[in-house]
Write a protein that holds these residues in place. Structure first.
Motif, PDB file in Angstrom:
ATOM      1  N   UNK A  54       0.799  -1.225   0.000  1.00  3.43           N
ATOM      2  CA  UNK A  54       0.000   0.000   0.000  1.00  3.43           C
ATOM      3  C   UNK A  54       0.831   1.274   0.000  1.00  3.43           C
ATOM      4  N   UNK A  55       2.098   1.188  -0.400  1.00  2.00           N
ATOM      5  CA  UNK A  55       2.873   2.426  -0.460  1.00  2.00           C
ATOM      6  C   UNK A  55       2.228   3.344  -1.501  1.00  2.00           C
ATOM      7  N   UNK A  56       2.112   4.594  -1.154  1.00  4.42           N
ATOM      8  CA  UNK A  56       1.453   5.548  -2.041  1.00  4.42           C
ATOM      9  C   UNK A  56      -0.053   5.614  -1.842  1.00  4.42           C
ATOM     10  N   UNK A  57      -0.593   4.711  -1.047  1.00  2.00           N
ATOM     11  CA  UNK A  57      -2.033   4.727  -0.753  1.00  2.00           C
ATOM     12  C   UNK A  57      -2.277   5.568   0.497  1.00  2.00           C
ATOM     13  N   UNK A  58      -3.523   5.978   0.672  1.00  2.00           N
ATOM     14  CA  UNK A  58      -3.894   6.757   1.851  1.00  2.00           C
ATOM     15  C   UNK A  58      -3.826   5.863   3.102  1.00  2.00           C
ATOM     16  N   UNK A  59      -3.840   6.502   4.250  1.00  6.80           N
ATOM     17  CA  UNK A  59      -3.766   5.767   5.518  1.00  6.80           C
ATOM     18  C   UNK A  59      -4.894   4.750   5.633  1.00  6.80           C
ATOM     19  N   UNK A  60      -6.107   5.132   5.275  1.00  2.00           N
ATOM     20  CA  UNK A  60      -7.257   4.220   5.348  1.00  2.00           C
ATOM     21  C   UNK A  60      -7.020   2.970   4.489  1.00  2.00           C
ATOM     22  N   UNK A  61      -6.371   3.144   3.355  1.00  2.00           N
ATOM     23  CA  UNK A  61      -6.043   2.001   2.498  1.00  2.00           C
ATOM     24  C   UNK A  61      -5.034   1.065   3.150  1.00  2.00           C
ATOM     25  N   UNK A  62      -4.100   1.639   3.876  1.00  2.00           N
ATOM     26  CA  UNK A  62      -3.124   0.824   4.604  1.00  2.00           C
ATOM     27  C   UNK A  62      -3.818   0.010   5.700  1.00  2.00           C
ATOM     28  N   UNK A  63      -4.736   0.646   6.411  1.00  2.00           N
ATOM     29  CA  UNK A  63      -5.512  -0.066   7.439  1.00  2.00           C
ATOM     30  C   UNK A  63      -6.302  -1.190   6.768  1.00  2.00           C
ATOM     31  N   UNK A  64      -6.850  -0.919   5.607  1.00  2.00           N
ATOM     32  CA  UNK A  64      -7.613  -1.928   4.870  1.00  2.00           C
ATOM     33  C   UNK A  64      -6.792  -3.154   4.527  1.00  2.00           C
ATOM     34  N   UNK A  65      -5.565  -2.950   4.071  1.00  2.00           N
ATOM     35  CA  UNK A  65      -4.685  -4.079   3.734  1.00  2.00           C
ATOM     36  C   UNK A  65      -4.405  -4.905   4.986  1.00  2.00           C
ATOM     37  N   UNK A  66      -4.097  -4.256   6.093  1.00  2.00           N
ATOM     38  CA  UNK A  66      -3.845  -4.983   7.342  1.00  2.00           C
ATOM     39  C   UNK A  66      -5.105  -5.727   7.796  1.00  2.00           C
ATOM     40  N   UNK A  67      -6.247  -5.116   7.612  1.00  2.00           N
ATOM     41  CA  UNK A  67      -7.508  -5.749   8.005  1.00  2.00           C
ATOM     42  C   UNK A  67      -7.772  -7.008   7.194  1.00  2.00           C
ATOM     43  N   UNK A  68      -7.438  -6.988   5.916  1.00  2.13           N
ATOM     44  CA  UNK A  68      -7.601  -8.188   5.076  1.00  2.13           C
ATOM     45  C   UNK A  68      -6.808  -9.349   5.662  1.00  2.13           C
ATOM     46  N   UNK A  69      -5.584  -9.090   6.081  1.00  2.00           N
ATOM     47  CA  UNK A  69      -4.761 -10.152   6.678  1.00  2.00           C
ATOM     48  C   UNK A  69      -5.441 -10.703   7.926  1.00  2.00           C
ATOM     49  N   UNK A 105       7.485   1.608   7.518  1.00  2.00           N
ATOM     50  CA  UNK A 105       7.489   2.956   8.056  1.00  2.00           C
ATOM     51  C   UNK A 105       6.500   3.095   9.204  1.00  2.00           C
ATOM     52  N   UNK A 106       6.544   4.238   9.850  1.00  2.00           N
ATOM     53  CA  UNK A 106       5.685   4.499  11.013  1.00  2.00           C
ATOM     54  C   UNK A 106       4.202   4.427  10.656  1.00  2.00           C
ATOM     55  N   UNK A 107       3.825   4.927   9.481  1.00  2.00           N
ATOM     56  CA  UNK A 107       2.412   4.915   9.108  1.00  2.00           C
ATOM     57  C   UNK A 107       1.905   3.487   8.904  1.00  2.00           C
ATOM     58  N   UNK A 108       2.713   2.629   8.302  1.00  2.00           N
ATOM     59  CA  UNK A 108       2.316   1.226   8.117  1.00  2.00           C
ATOM     60  C   UNK A 108       2.160   0.535   9.471  1.00  2.00           C
ATOM     61  N   UNK A 109       3.056   0.821  10.401  1.00  2.00           N
ATOM     62  CA  UNK A 109       2.976   0.231  11.741  1.00  2.00           C
ATOM     63  C   UNK A 109       1.712   0.699  12.463  1.00  2.00           C
ATOM     64  N   UNK A 110       1.407   1.979  12.355  1.00  2.00           N
ATOM     65  CA  UNK A 110       0.196   2.509  12.993  1.00  2.00           C
ATOM     66  C   UNK A 110      -1.049   1.894  12.344  1.00  2.00           C
ATOM     67  N   UNK A 111      -1.026   1.723  11.030  1.00  2.00           N
ATOM     68  CA  UNK A 111      -2.167   1.128  10.321  1.00  2.00           C
ATOM     69  C   UNK A 111      -2.424  -0.299  10.803  1.00  2.00           C
ATOM     70  N   UNK A 112      -1.364  -1.058  11.035  1.00  2.00           N
ATOM     71  CA  UNK A 112      -1.503  -2.412  11.569  1.00  2.00           C
ATOM     72  C   UNK A 112      -2.151  -2.361  12.948  1.00  2.00           C
ATOM     73  N   UNK A 113      -1.663  -1.475  13.805  1.00  2.00           N
ATOM     74  CA  UNK A 113      -2.237  -1.357  15.150  1.00  2.00           C
ATOM     75  C   UNK A 113      -3.709  -0.958  15.089  1.00  2.00           C
ATOM     76  N   UNK A 114      -4.061  -0.074  14.156  1.00  2.00           N
ATOM     77  CA  UNK A 114      -5.464   0.325  14.039  1.00  2.00           C
ATOM     78  C   UNK A 114      -6.322  -0.840  13.538  1.00  2.00           C
ATOM     79  N   UNK A 115      -5.796  -1.621  12.616  1.00  2.00           N
ATOM     80  CA  UNK A 115      -6.541  -2.789  12.137  1.00  2.00           C
ATOM     81  C   UNK A 115      -6.768  -3.780  13.276  1.00  2.00           C
TER      82      UNK A 115
END
Length: 156
Positions: A54-69, A105-115
């Motif tokens: 999800x590089x280049x995607x918005x934060x919500x998209x990053x959360x979405x990818x983590x949620x799929x997992x 990166x920090x945003x990907x890590x935060x997205x995982x925690x939010x998922x």
């Protein structure tokens, strides 16, 4: 800090945090018992996948990818652990092209925690894809639940 903020910061399910502490809100100075969550190695693996997918995607998209997992881990149709889901044969391009080995990166890590916190528990997708980058007819035939950025989030 709200309970949601605390759940995201520590990567724990919000409902488990509420249940474990028998609270619906937190006040400054409260001591909270943290519920069980994923191991740091699993969170890191997910964050590296999110970074690559999800590089280049918005934060919500990053959360979405983590949620799929996480949705796959919970589904009977997929393996039972984060690493088994991510390393399942031919499931995620970053595994085959080795992008998974790059740090998150920090945003990907935060997205995982939010998922993990499941702030948006309505996201039930077990697949995501970029319709502009795939020619796979099967994945394009799936029921799309949500579109976030360049990704379609879908179920079979």
């Amino acid at each position: 800090e709200s309970l949601s903020d605390i759940a995201i910061e520590y990567g724990v399910p919000l409902e488990d945090l509420k249940d474990k502490n028998d609270v619906t809100a937190a006040s400054t100075g409260d001591t909270l018992v943290m519920p069980a969550t994923l191991k740091s190695t699993e969170k890191d693996l997910m964050a590296r996948l999110v970074q690559a997918e999800a590089k280049g995607e918005c934060y919500e998209g990053k959360v979405g990818v983590a949620t799929v997992v996480l949705n796959r881990v919970e589904s009977e149709k997929f393996p039972d652990t984060v690493s088994e889901v991510i390393y399942a044969k031919s499931q995620f391009t970053p595994v085959s092209n080795k992008e998974i080995n790059k740090p998150a990166g920090a945003e990907a890590k935060k997205a995982v925690n939010e998922a993990i916190a499941k702030i948006d528990s309505s996201m039930e997708a077990t697949f995501f894809y970029n319709p502009k980058l795939t020619s796979d007819k099967w994945i394009k035939s799936l029921k799309v639940l949500k579109i976030i950025g360049n990704h379609n989030f879908a179920v079979s």
